[in-house]
Enzyme design. Sequence first.
Site, PDB file in Angstrom:
ATOM      1  N   GLN A   1      34.255  62.123 -16.502  1.00 21.80           N
ATOM      2  CA  GLN A   1      34.018  62.883 -15.271  1.00 21.80           C
ATOM      3  C   GLN A   1      35.255  62.769 -14.380  1.00 21.80           C
ATOM      4  O   GLN A   1      35.230  62.203 -13.295  1.00 21.80           O
ATOM      5  CB  GLN A   1      32.781  62.340 -14.555  1.00 21.80           C
ATOM      6  CG  GLN A   1      31.499  62.458 -15.377  1.00 21.80           C
ATOM      7  CD  GLN A   1      30.280  61.995 -14.608  1.00 21.80           C
ATOM      8  OE1 GLN A   1      30.086  62.350 -13.454  1.00 21.80           O
ATOM      9  NE2 GLN A   1      29.462  61.163 -15.248  1.00 21.80           N
TER      10      GLN A   1
ATOM     11  N   GLU B   1      18.495  43.126  -9.874  1.00 22.96           N
ATOM     12  CA  GLU B   1      19.705  42.782  -9.132  1.00 22.96           C
ATOM     13  C   GLU B   1      20.552  41.785  -9.928  1.00 22.96           C
ATOM     14  O   GLU B   1      20.030  40.901 -10.601  1.00 22.96           O
ATOM     15  CB  GLU B   1      19.343  42.175  -7.774  1.00 22.96           C
ATOM     16  CG  GLU B   1      18.834  43.168  -6.762  1.00 22.96           C
ATOM     17  CD  GLU B   1      18.629  42.523  -5.400  1.00 22.96           C
ATOM     18  OE1 GLU B   1      19.036  41.348  -5.225  1.00 22.96           O
ATOM     19  OE2 GLU B   1      18.061  43.191  -4.519  1.00 22.96           O
TER      20      GLU B   1
ATOM     21  N   LYS C   1      37.988  74.585 -31.429  1.00 23.59           N
ATOM     22  CA  LYS C   1      36.553  74.836 -31.301  1.00 23.59           C
ATOM     23  C   LYS C   1      36.280  75.674 -30.066  1.00 23.59           C
ATOM     24  O   LYS C   1      36.915  75.509 -29.025  1.00 23.59           O
ATOM     25  CB  LYS C   1      35.778  73.517 -31.236  1.00 23.59           C
ATOM     26  CG  LYS C   1      36.148  72.592 -30.089  1.00 23.59           C
ATOM     27  CD  LYS C   1      35.438  71.263 -30.229  1.00 23.59           C
ATOM     28  CE  LYS C   1      35.823  70.316 -29.097  1.00 23.59           C
ATOM     29  NZ  LYS C   1      35.270  68.965 -29.281  1.00 23.59           N
TER      30      LYS C   1
END
Length: 339
Positions: free
Chosen positions: A106, A48, A204
Amino acid sequence: MATITEPKLISGNANKQLASAVARRMSMHRGMNLGLVDARVERFNDGEIFVEVFENVRGEDMYVIQPNSNPANDNLMELLIMADALRRSSAARITAVIPYFGYARQDRRTKSRTPISAKLVANMITGAGVERVLTMDLHASQIQGFFDIPVDNLYAAPIFALDIQHHFKKRLENVTIVSPDVGGVGRARELAKRIGSPLAIVDKRREKPGEIAEMTVIGEVKDRTCIVIDDIVDTAGTLCKAAEVIMQAGAKEVHSYITHGVLSGPAIERVTNSVMKSLVITDTIEPTEATRNAKNIRIVPTAPMFAQAILNTWNGTSISSLLHTDTLLPIYEGTYSPI
């Protein structure tokens, strides 16, 4: 009489070197000591995170300098807990200075039942009490729209342009800027325009994630000094393969300028053994000892730009002015000779 308060900086453990450098630059600009706020950011035995601020921050304009680099989750939690501590201590405004925004890759749903983690992180940062974000080279510009608070996204391109004009000034007419994929063309085009160089692209095609089936160079690179531009280098597999393809297409030599040097796993070894003559990264992520000692890796500082951006935010002046060479060159005085 109202007192004029100075901006106050506080840092987590992610990149204290950069935070200290920013504090030194701001101290020089303001003509007074603007050191980091005295605080402790520690971990209990179970992992923590605990934060304690030892100075009075009531009514202060606070800037939390903390990239979300490896370990991304720990550093993100440090940022959130520091922001919460400052909010509960009655800070007037909290700005999160996040040189490297973790989870930025993301930024959309790539397939069914996957998260948009960058949006989740934005919600967490806002919920912790942060009122403004200052970052550099977001992986996707739309991430700014994930926040319901102002986001200032700085760009490394102006710094890279100064560095290229300084180190390649005797052969600048022979330089070609290369984007390692189609998605990065905008970033590469911006830098090419700044230094007046032509642009090439490495196209690519992937058969499956993590594997590159084919790479093709679009544009003229034969007998040219090629500079690959990108925002993140992680394991460096794609970057080193792109450098090989460019050399096979007839390039004289290949250099790379990448904003965020994640450099995880075998990256350092790959870069050291690659055909690239040099890899230039910034210090948005604190460099490891291996990175500093690598023979063909060089680090350019971002502290001058971040220090000026913080001062501009504090006194309500333009951030976009830092994208112009005439503004940036004096900030980097002593680092680069006049162009």
